[in-house]
Design a protein around this motif. Structure first.
Motif, PDB file in Angstrom:
ATOM      1  N   MET A  89       0.833  -1.203   0.000  1.00 48.53           N
ATOM      2  CA  MET A  89       0.000   0.000   0.000  1.00 48.53           C
ATOM      3  C   MET A  89       0.869   1.254   0.000  1.00 48.53           C
ATOM      4  N   MET A  90       0.622   2.122  -0.971  1.00 47.69           N
ATOM      5  CA  MET A  90       1.241   3.446  -0.987  1.00 47.69           C
ATOM      6  C   MET A  90       0.125   4.462  -1.140  1.00 47.69           C
ATOM      7  N   PHE A  91       0.288   5.584  -0.464  1.00 42.69           N
ATOM      8  CA  PHE A  91      -0.752   6.612  -0.446  1.00 42.69           C
ATOM      9  C   PHE A  91      -0.158   7.954  -0.856  1.00 42.69           C
ATOM     10  N   TRP A  92      -0.994   8.755  -1.483  1.00 42.13           N
ATOM     11  CA  TRP A  92      -0.617  10.136  -1.815  1.00 42.13           C
ATOM     12  C   TRP A  92      -1.567  11.089  -1.095  1.00 42.13           C
ATOM     13  N   TYR A  93      -0.959  12.067  -0.394  1.00 41.15           N
ATOM     14  CA  TYR A  93      -1.717  13.058   0.350  1.00 41.15           C
ATOM     15  C   TYR A  93      -1.383  14.459  -0.162  1.00 41.15           C
TER      16      TYR A  93
END
Lengths: 114, 112
Positions: A31-35
Motif C-alpha cells: 500500500m502506498m498513499f498520496w496526500y
C-alpha cells in the motif's frame, strides 16, 4: 519502519503545466498513499496507489488531474496536471507495512504554482 | 460523516510542565487511534497507536489515553522540552482499515 524519499523536494511551476512527483521506498510495500497538505491544513488523502492495478481515488480527486503510476512495489509517481494556483500545496507519499497500522511518510514536495 | 476535532489554537507550555492535547471524534467507533508528530517542512512521524480495548499507553515521556465512551483521546507529554515543539496530529482508521483520516493538528510550543 520504512525510509521514503521524494523528488523533487520543491518546485515552482507555471499555471497550465504539469509536474510529476516521484516516491521511492527502501523496501517492498503493498500500500502506498498520496496526500495533499495545503498551507495550515491537515493531510487530505488523494489516492491509494496499488501495484498492478489502477489507483483508487478519494472523493474530489480524479485521475485526469492526478494520474498515478505504480510500476513496482518500491516506487510510485503522482502527476499534478494542468496546474492552477489552487494546486499550490505540499504533496506527501506514505506507505503502510502489512504487519502494522502506522504509516511512514516521505519528506514531501512543496509545490508553488504561479 | 466521520469527524475528528483537535484544538486549532496553538498550545504554549512552560518547559518542564506536562502538555496535554485533545482529540475528539464523532460518528465513529474506531478500532484504534494513532498520534503523529509533524515538524515544519517535514512529513508526519508516527508516535503511538492505542487500541479500543486499551485505556492507556505509554512510550518514554508520552502517554495516550483512549476513552471510547467519551469518544476522546488525550495525548500527554511529561517533562516537556523545547524540542517537543511541533504539530501533533491524531488519526483514525477509515472503513478501509489501511486508510486513515487525520485531524487538523494542534501546534505545541514549549518555551524555555
Amino acid at each position: 519502519s520504512a525510509v521514503i524519499s521524494q523528488k523533487p523536494s520543491r518546485d515552482i511551476c507555471q499555471r497550465g503545466t504539469s509536474l510529476t512527483i516521484q516516491c521511492q521506498v527502501d523496501s517492498q510495500v503493498t500500500m502506498m498513499f498520496w496526500y495533499r497538505q495545503q498551507p495550515g491544513q491537515s493531510l487530505t488523502l488523494i489516492a491509494t496507489a496499488n501495484q498492478g492495478s489502477e489507483a483508487t481515488y478519494e472523493s474530489g480527486f480524479v485521475i485526469d488531474k492526478f494520474p498515478i503510476s505504480r510500476p513496482n512495489l518500491t516506487f510510485s509517481t503522482l502527476t499534478v496536471s494542468n496546474m492552477s494556483p489552487e494546486d499550490s500545496s505540499i504533496y506527501l507519499c506514505s506507505v503502510s507495512p502489512e504487519t502494522s497500522r502506522e504509516q511512514y511518510f516521505g519528506p514531501g514536495t512543496r509545490l508553488t504554482v504561479t | 460523516s466521520q469527524k475528528i476535532e483537535q484544538n486549532s489554537e496553538a498550545l504554549n507550555i512552560q518547559e518542564g510542565k506536562t502538555a496535554t492535547l485533545t482529540c475528539n471524534y464523532t460518528n465513529y467507533s474506531p478500532a484504534y487511534l494513532q498520534w503523529y508528530r509533524q515538524d515544519p517542512g517535514r512529513g508526519p512521524v508516527f508516535l503511538l497507536l492505542i487500541r479500543e480495548n486499551e485505556k492507556e499507553k505509554r512510550k518514554e515521556r508520552l502517554k495516550v489515553t483512549f476513552d471510547t465512551t467519551l469518544k476522546q483521546s488525550l495525548f500527554h507529554i511529561t517533562a516537556s522540552q523545547p524540542a517537543d515543539s511541533a504539530t501533533y496530529l491524531c488519526a483514525l482508521p477509515r472503513s478501509s482499515a489501511s486508510k486513515i483520516i487525520f485531524g487538523s493538528g494542534t501546534r505545541l510550543s514549549i518555551r524555555p
